[in-house]
Design an enzyme around this catalytic site. Sequence first.
Site, short mmCIF file in Angstrom:
data_model
loop_
_atom_site.label_atom_id
_atom_site.label_comp_id
_atom_site.label_asym_id
_atom_site.label_seq_id
_atom_site.Cartn_x
_atom_site.Cartn_y
_atom_site.Cartn_z
N ASP A 10 0.85 -1.20 0.00
CA ASP A 10 0.00 0.00 0.00
C ASP A 10 0.89 1.26 0.00
OD1 ASP A 10 0.95 -0.54 2.61
OD2 ASP A 10 -0.80 0.37 3.57
N HIS A 240 9.52 -0.29 8.36
CA HIS A 240 8.72 -1.50 8.66
C HIS A 240 8.75 -2.52 7.51
CE1 HIS A 240 6.82 0.41 12.15
NE2 HIS A 240 6.62 1.48 11.38
O1 RIB Z 1 2.55 -0.61 11.05
C1 RIB Z 1 3.42 -0.44 9.99
C2 RIB Z 1 2.72 -0.70 8.68
O2 RIB Z 1 1.67 0.25 8.55
C3 RIB Z 1 3.60 -0.53 7.46
O3 RIB Z 1 3.23 -1.48 6.49
C4 RIB Z 1 3.29 0.86 7.01
O4 RIB Z 1 3.48 1.00 5.62
C5 RIB Z 1 1.85 1.07 7.44
O5 RIB Z 1 0.99 0.63 6.46
CA CA Z 2 2.78 -0.80 4.19
#
Ligand code: RIB
Ligand code: CA
Length: 313
Positions: A10, A240
């Site tokens: 996303d 992340h």
């Molecule tokens: O919590 C981190 C996630 O949430 C990652 O995938 C970041 O892109 C958001 O979507």
């Molecule tokens: Ca993400």
Amino acid sequence: MSHPIIFDTDPGVDDAQAIAIALRHPEIDLLGLTTTYGNVDVETATHNALLLSELAGREIPVAQGAAAPLVKARHPPPAHIHGTNGLGDIELPPVQGKADPRSAAQFIVDTLNARPGEVTLVAVGPVGNLAAALQLDPTIIGKVKRVVIMGGSIREGGNVTPVAEANMFNDPDAAARVLTAGWPLTLVGLDVTHRCVLTGEHMARIEAGQGALGKVLAGSYGFYRDFYREFLGIDGCCPHDSCALAWLLRPELFTTSRGHLTVATAGDAEGQTIFAPEGRGFIETRWSRTPLVEVCLGVDGEAVSDWIADTLA
Ligand code: RIB
Ligand code: CA
């Protein structure tokens, strides 16, 4: 060894960094990007996936997927974290390419059926596309090599609520199906991603190494860093989504544990991932009835952050 992967995403600033790794790393064979709403609406996610591939000089299939959660009402995208355009509201060049005509779920099903046992599915957004693929063709459970999910939190607490991580919270009903489907699964959650910090120095090296793509990664990083500084008091960002790829390629940097996962789908704990370690008995047995999975609990955060920068420098 090359890893054929589908990357479900996303994008999203940290997604963009991870997509760049998937596009550039010599040990990754990126078969397709599948998109979902989450950090942005799904049309913007598709636009950004196409753009990032073009900036890397690659023609990668991009298949659009979930526009909303399976059951709950959709929350507005977090524009204060990723910008309205998902890439820190920097000015973006035009996109030439078009999305694959298939849905994300169909793309996943077709690709896994074409190469049984070979393809790893890496998901770094809300997991509605994986839930839809499972519904289309449950036999993919036995055909995927592994499912790697950035999401959830075992001991760390949440980032959207005190207990829920964003990707799980955004579609807990999909997450409950996907995390308990019985396919080989590794969860890369906040327990490890919060230990990794991509600094300005890392990003300067990435910008210098990635040409036009580097400009977008560095520009969007600036916006994302402001959020981390203001809300979390960190000088840098947690990468992340790149951590899911770091686990795939450098698993020795992580410690993992096996057990049973459950996802709370409603109430105050909505989106919480609940982990029952393998072999640990509880008076209430339902926590151990879901299939065994692997969760990441520890990481050498500095080594992972350096690996990300080294890969893209
Ligand atoms: O919590 C981190 C996630 O949430 C990652 O995938 C970041 O892109 C958001 O979507
Ligand atoms: Ca993400």
